[in-house]
Design an enzyme around this catalytic site. Sequence first.
Site, PDB file in Angstrom:
ATOM      1  N   CYS A   2      -4.435  -5.855 -55.401  1.00 28.06           N
ATOM      2  CA  CYS A   2      -5.696  -5.189 -55.757  1.00 28.06           C
ATOM      3  C   CYS A   2      -6.329  -4.488 -54.555  1.00 28.06           C
ATOM      4  CB  CYS A   2      -6.686  -6.201 -56.299  1.00 28.06           C
ATOM      5  SG  CYS A   2      -6.031  -7.123 -57.675  1.00 28.06           S
ATOM      6  N   ARG A  27      -1.322   0.407 -52.690  1.00 26.39           N
ATOM      7  CA  ARG A  27      -1.190  -1.054 -52.708  1.00 26.39           C
ATOM      8  C   ARG A  27      -0.544  -1.548 -54.001  1.00 26.39           C
ATOM      9  NH1 ARG A  27      -4.550  -3.747 -48.976  1.00 26.39           N
ATOM     10  NH2 ARG A  27      -4.748  -5.538 -50.346  1.00 26.39           N
ATOM     11  N   TRP A  75      -4.211  -5.172 -59.971  1.00 28.19           N
ATOM     12  CA  TRP A  75      -2.795  -5.477 -60.212  1.00 28.19           C
ATOM     13  C   TRP A  75      -2.805  -6.747 -61.044  1.00 28.19           C
ATOM     14  CZ3 TRP A  75       0.982  -9.226 -59.152  1.00 28.19           C
ATOM     15  CH2 TRP A  75       2.315  -8.789 -59.215  1.00 28.19           C
ATOM     16  N   ASN A  99     -10.134  -9.600 -55.316  1.00 28.32           N
ATOM     17  CA  ASN A  99      -8.712  -9.564 -54.995  1.00 28.32           C
ATOM     18  C   ASN A  99      -8.291 -11.000 -54.726  1.00 28.32           C
ATOM     19  OD1 ASN A  99      -6.142  -9.194 -54.008  1.00 28.32           O
ATOM     20  ND2 ASN A  99      -6.775  -8.225 -52.088  1.00 28.32           N
ATOM     21  N   GLY A 100      -7.341 -11.517 -55.508  1.00 30.02           N
ATOM     22  CA  GLY A 100      -6.880 -12.889 -55.305  1.00 30.02           C
ATOM     23  C   GLY A 100      -6.700 -13.600 -56.631  1.00 30.02           C
ATOM     24  N   GLU A 479      19.455  -5.081 -47.338  1.00 33.15           N
ATOM     25  CA  GLU A 479      18.276  -4.214 -47.309  1.00 33.15           C
ATOM     26  C   GLU A 479      18.527  -2.944 -48.139  1.00 33.15           C
ATOM     27  OE1 GLU A 479      15.350  -4.391 -46.812  1.00 33.15           O
ATOM     28  OE2 GLU A 479      14.605  -2.392 -46.342  1.00 33.15           O
ATOM     29  N   LYS A 483      16.299  -1.769 -51.354  1.00 32.78           N
ATOM     30  CA  LYS A 483      15.634  -0.461 -51.362  1.00 32.78           C
ATOM     31  C   LYS A 483      16.020   0.327 -52.615  1.00 32.78           C
ATOM     32  CE  LYS A 483      13.396  -0.700 -48.952  1.00 32.78           C
ATOM     33  NZ  LYS A 483      12.634  -1.379 -47.926  1.00 32.78           N
ATOM     34  N   GLU A 486      14.509  -1.214 -55.796  1.00 32.90           N
ATOM     35  CA  GLU A 486      13.057  -1.087 -55.784  1.00 32.90           C
ATOM     36  C   GLU A 486      12.581   0.282 -56.252  1.00 32.90           C
ATOM     37  OE1 GLU A 486      11.850  -1.591 -51.727  1.00 32.90           O
ATOM     38  OE2 GLU A 486       9.803  -2.076 -52.278  1.00 32.90           O
ATOM     39  N   HIS A 502      36.288 -13.922 -54.319  1.00 33.42           N
ATOM     40  CA  HIS A 502      36.076 -15.303 -54.776  1.00 33.42           C
ATOM     41  C   HIS A 502      35.299 -15.347 -56.087  1.00 33.42           C
ATOM     42  CE1 HIS A 502      37.921 -16.867 -51.199  1.00 33.42           C
ATOM     43  NE2 HIS A 502      37.224 -15.983 -50.505  1.00 33.42           N
ATOM     44  N   LYS A 602       2.067  -3.213 -52.610  1.00 32.13           N
ATOM     45  CA  LYS A 602       2.440  -3.077 -51.205  1.00 32.13           C
ATOM     46  C   LYS A 602       2.183  -4.357 -50.426  1.00 32.13           C
ATOM     47  CE  LYS A 602       3.639  -0.778 -47.494  1.00 32.13           C
ATOM     48  NZ  LYS A 602       5.103  -0.633 -47.302  1.00 32.13           N
TER      49      LYS A 602
HETATM   50  C1  F6R Z   1      10.315  -3.766 -49.800  1.00 30.24           C
HETATM   51  C2  F6R Z   1       9.088  -4.302 -49.217  1.00 30.24           C
HETATM   52  C3  F6R Z   1       8.782  -5.736 -49.442  1.00 30.24           C
HETATM   53  C4  F6R Z   1       8.022  -6.329 -48.239  1.00 30.24           C
HETATM   54  C5  F6R Z   1       7.572  -7.750 -48.565  1.00 30.24           C
HETATM   55  C6  F6R Z   1       6.845  -8.383 -47.394  1.00 30.24           C
HETATM   56  O1  F6R Z   1      10.493  -2.426 -49.465  1.00 30.24           O
HETATM   57  O2  F6R Z   1       8.333  -3.613 -48.594  1.00 30.24           O
HETATM   58  O3  F6R Z   1       9.931  -6.474 -49.728  1.00 30.24           O
HETATM   59  O4  F6R Z   1       8.849  -6.314 -47.124  1.00 30.24           O
HETATM   60  O5  F6R Z   1       6.722  -7.735 -49.679  1.00 30.24           O
HETATM   61  O6  F6R Z   1       5.699  -7.682 -47.068  1.00 30.24           O
HETATM   62  P1  F6R Z   1       5.026  -7.825 -45.661  1.00 30.24           P
HETATM   63  O7  F6R Z   1       5.964  -7.256 -44.657  1.00 30.24           O
HETATM   64  O8  F6R Z   1       3.755  -7.048 -45.760  1.00 30.24           O
HETATM   65  O9  F6R Z   1       4.802  -9.286 -45.427  1.00 30.24           O
END
Ligand code: F6R
Length: 607
Positions: A2, A27, A75, A99-100, A479, A483, A486, A502, A602
Site C-alpha cells: 500500500c 509499489r 494492495w 498500510n499493514g 534469477e 525475472k 514475474e 534425475h 514492490k
Molecule cells: C523480484 C523482486 C523481489 C524482491 C523481494 C525482496 O524482481 O524484486 O523478489 O527482491 O520482494 O524485496 P527487498 O529487496 O525490498 O527486500
Amino acid sequence: MCGIIGFTGHLDATKVLTKGLAELEYRGYDSAGIAFFENEEIRTIKTAGKVACLKEKVEASTINDATCGIGHTRWATHGGVSDTNSHPHTFGNVTLIHNGIIENYKELQAELALQGKTPISQTDTEIAAMIIDDCFDGDPIEAIKKADARLDGQYGFCIMFKGIPGKIFCIRNGSPLVATHTEKGSVIASDMVALIDYSKDYFVLPEHVIATLTAEDITLVDLEGNNVEPEMLHVDWDIEAAMKGGYDYFMLKEIHDQPAALMNTITPRIKDGLPTFEADNVPDEVFTNCNRILITACGTAMHAGLVGKNLIERIARVPVTVDVASEFRYNDPIMDEHTLVITISQSGETADTLAAIRLAKEHGAKTLSIVNVKGSTIARESDYVLYTHAGPEIAVASTKAYTVQLSVFYLIAARFALVTNKFTEDDARDYITKLQQAIESVNEVLANEKDFEDVSASLDTAENLFYIGRGLDYCLAMEGSLKLKEISYIHSEAYAAGELKHGTISLITEDMPVIAIATQNGVYSKMISNIREVKARGAKVILITNGDDQNVDESICSFQVSIPKIDDMFAPFTTSVVIQYLAYFCAVRRALNVDQPRNLAKSVTVE
Ligand code: F6R
C-alpha cells in the site's frame, strides 16, 4: 505494498495527493482513494482500479479549497478489490488510511459487535478506524495512544478527525512512514519517491511516536507524552532518478542505470586498490570473529545471497548457508555470537527479512544488512549496514538493485579473505581490478540491446521453459527464471543442469525451450554435455556464454548470446544484464505492463 500520502499546507491537497499516489503506483496496488477537508467537512473519493480512474473522479467533482488530506493505494489483503474495501475508511469521527495488517481484527470486531457496531467493508483497516473512534473522547493523541495498545499487527496510519480540520495524525508500527516540512506545508508518505518533489531532507517517523502534521510544522510525541526530535536524513538522488528519462519503461531505464549504480556502490569502498568498509563503520572483527555466515532475504535479493555464498566460501573459506527469509525463522536456525547473519533488501522494509534480523539478534548473532533505502527499518535494526547506491528502483522487477547487491558481496568476500589472510594484498588488488573490469564490461552488453530483442522473439509462443546452469550460472538461472515469470508470465523453472536427468528431463520436448548459461570454466564442458542432452530431446536452446568455443554451433543451440570474455568469477554482472533483457523483451513483446506486473508489490511489508 500500500502507498500512503498525506498533505496539509498551502497547495491544492487533491492535486498533491493524486500526484503522490501516481508516484507510489510502482509499489503495487489494486484500488485508490483520497479524503480531504472541504469547508471543515471530511469528504472521501475512492475507487477500485487505477490512480488514473481516481483522478478522473476527482477532476469530475467540484471541490472547494481543499488544503489538507490523505491518499492511499491499496494492495488487497483482507477483503476483495472493491470501492467499499478501498481506503480511506471512515467510522464515526475517524477517517484513516493504513498500510499493514491488523492481526487481532477478528477479536476487536467481536468486541465492537457487542456495542452494536458493525463495519461496512471486509477490511481489517475499517476495524482499526472503529477502534480509534471507540477510544476518541475529543483528544486525537489520547485516542491514538489508547488504540495503539489495543491493536496487534503492523501498521502505518494517517488519520483525520471530524471537527479538527487542517491536521493529520500519524503513527506506525513496522510499516514505513517518512515525512518532511517545507514552506509549502507538511507531507508524509510511505516512501521518499513521493516526497522528493518537496524536499531531499526528511525523517523516518519513529515507531509508536505520534506525528501531528499542520501547515506550519510537524510535531512528534511518544506514548508517554514526551516531545521527540526527528532525526533528519538526506537523499542523494534527484527527482530525475525517479523518472523514466526517455525510456519506454522504468525497467529499461534501470537496466541502463547499472554501470553507474555499480560504480557508485563500489568506488567509495575501494582504497588504494583494496576493499574497505571503514567509512561504513563495519570493523574487521565482524569477519575475524565469525565462524559461520547465514544469509537470508527474499526473492531476487535472496538470489544475490546465493552468489554471495559462492564467493565467500570460495575465497574466504567460511561456511555459508542461504535461506529465504519467510522460512528462515521457522527452521530454528543455529546461531550464536560467532554467527554473522547477512540480510539483503532493496526496500529495507520486507517483513520476513526484518523478522529474520530480530530473531538473529535474540540469538546473539551479529547482523549486517545490504540495503538500498537509507534509514529503512532493516537498515536501522541491523548492527551494521552496507548501503547500495542504486538510487530509487521503480520497476517492480528488480534489476539494478540486484547487481549492486552482487557488487557488495564481491567486496565482502574480498575483505573477509583479506582480513583472515586467505588473500594477500596483491590477491585482493588483482581481484578488485577484475571486479572493476567486469562492471565496465556491462556497458558492452548494454550496447547489444537489439540482439536480445531478436532472441526474445524466439520465445513468443513459449508457455513454459527451463533455465539451466551450474555453479554461479545456476544462481543466475534462478534469477533469470524469476525475472521471466514475474513480468512475462512465462512459466519457467531454474534447474541445476546436471540434475535434469534425475527426473525432470522427462519434460523436455520440442515445446520446451531451454535457456542455458555456460560461463563457468570449471564446469563448461559438463554444461555443454548437459545442453546436448536437452538438444537431443528436441529442446530449442538459447545459450548464454562467454566462451569462444568452436564446437558450439547450431547442433547444440538455436541461438547463442555472447557476453564479454572476462574472468568467470565475475561473469554474473554481464549475465545479469542478459537475463534481465530477455525477461524485459519477452514482456514487451506480449504487450504486458512491464513495470507493474499483476498481483505484485514492490515492497512486501506483510509476512
Ligand atoms: C523480484 C523482486 C523481489 C524482491 C523481494 C525482496 O524482481 O524484486 O523478489 O527482491 O520482494 O524485496 P527487498 O529487496 O525490498 O527486500
